[in-house]
Enzyme design. Structure first.
Site, PDB file in Angstrom:
ATOM      1  N   CYS A  80     -61.245  44.853  21.092  1.00  0.00           N
ATOM      2  CA  CYS A  80     -59.936  43.517  21.064  1.00  0.00           C
ATOM      3  C   CYS A  80     -59.930  42.922  22.270  1.00  0.00           C
ATOM      4  CB  CYS A  80     -59.114  44.658  21.129  1.00  0.00           C
ATOM      5  SG  CYS A  80     -58.332  42.995  20.213  1.00  0.00           S
ATOM      6  N   HIS A 182     -59.975  46.695  15.969  1.00  0.00           N
ATOM      7  CA  HIS A 182     -59.303  48.027  16.190  1.00  0.00           C
ATOM      8  C   HIS A 182     -59.556  49.342  15.508  1.00  0.00           C
ATOM      9  CE1 HIS A 182     -56.393  45.968  19.088  1.00  0.00           C
ATOM     10  NE2 HIS A 182     -56.585  44.915  17.970  1.00  0.00           N
ATOM     11  N   GLU A 184     -58.851  51.490  16.310  1.00  0.00           N
ATOM     12  CA  GLU A 184     -57.734  53.074  16.304  1.00  0.00           C
ATOM     13  C   GLU A 184     -56.925  52.653  15.007  1.00  0.00           C
ATOM     14  OE1 GLU A 184     -56.879  49.573  18.913  1.00  0.00           O
ATOM     15  OE2 GLU A 184     -58.134  50.617  18.220  1.00  0.00           O
TER      16      GLU A 184
END
Length: 204
Positions: A80, A182, A184
């Protein structure tokens, strides 16, 4: 040696930690420049504003450590905001950034029917074959939250995504891999990408 997750007050650390724990990765979170230099790999996450982040990186010395890690050839992954401030300049706050790669970070233009920030799931299309996309389908969807996007030199463009315009959603140059989305927060494909990074040899 373990993977360093850099803490520079840019948020989003917990979700990264959770994903790495799920992968049984050997990692630590640090805001100490010297400790970061001991890592075998570095993850450079972040949610926040470019100017504030750069001020923190400069005042703490972590920015210099990231540059040193890059020079050494240690594998680095930016996420990001971490994919934006590796470039030379950001339109957000007219900010001079780390300059690891040539290019700028640009703001989405307004367009009827589109909201800024770009928020939600969107397809990511690799532009060439790389081990970092191993076992991830072409045009797999990942989770995005951003108003700015990286605009690097063509040689660093690894994947693209369409929203308002076609923009660079992943960068790859030597030992630096960075993504605007993202991983994750992107389910099984995101976890696979993190796993790929943990196994990455930088020449594949």
């Amino acid at each position: 040696m373990a993977v360093a997750v850099i803490d520079y007050n840019a948020g989003n650390l917990k979700s990264v930690e959770t994903a790495l724990k799920h992968l049984n990765a050997d990692f630590f979170v640090s805001n100490d420049p010297q400790t970061v230099l001991t890592a075998s790999r570095v993850i450079f996450p972040g949610v926040g504003e470019a100017n504030t982040a750069m001020n923190t990186l400069k005042s703490t010395g972590i920015g210099d450590s990231i540059k040193e890690v890059f020079t050494r050839g240690t594998p680095i992954m930016g996420i990001c905001l971490g994919s934006q401030i590796v470039l030379e300049h950001s339109e957000e706050g007219d900010t001079l950034c780390l300059g690891l790669l040539k290019g700028t970070t640009k703001k989405f233009e307004t367009k009827p029917g589109y909201k800024v920030p770009h928020m939600g799931w969107n397809q990511v299309s690799p532009v060439f074959k790389t081990a970092l996309f191993t076992n991830i389908p072409d045009k797999a969807s990942f989770y995005f939250v951003h108003s700015y996007y990286p605009n690097p030199n063509k040689e660093s463009v690894c994947a693209r995504t369409k929203y308002i315009c076609e923009f660079t959603s992943a960068l790859l140059y030597e030992n630096l891999f960075a993504v605007q989305f993202h991983p994750e927060k992107s389910g099984k494909h995101g976890l696979q990408m993190l796993k790929n990074f943990l196994e990455w040899k930088c020449d594949a």
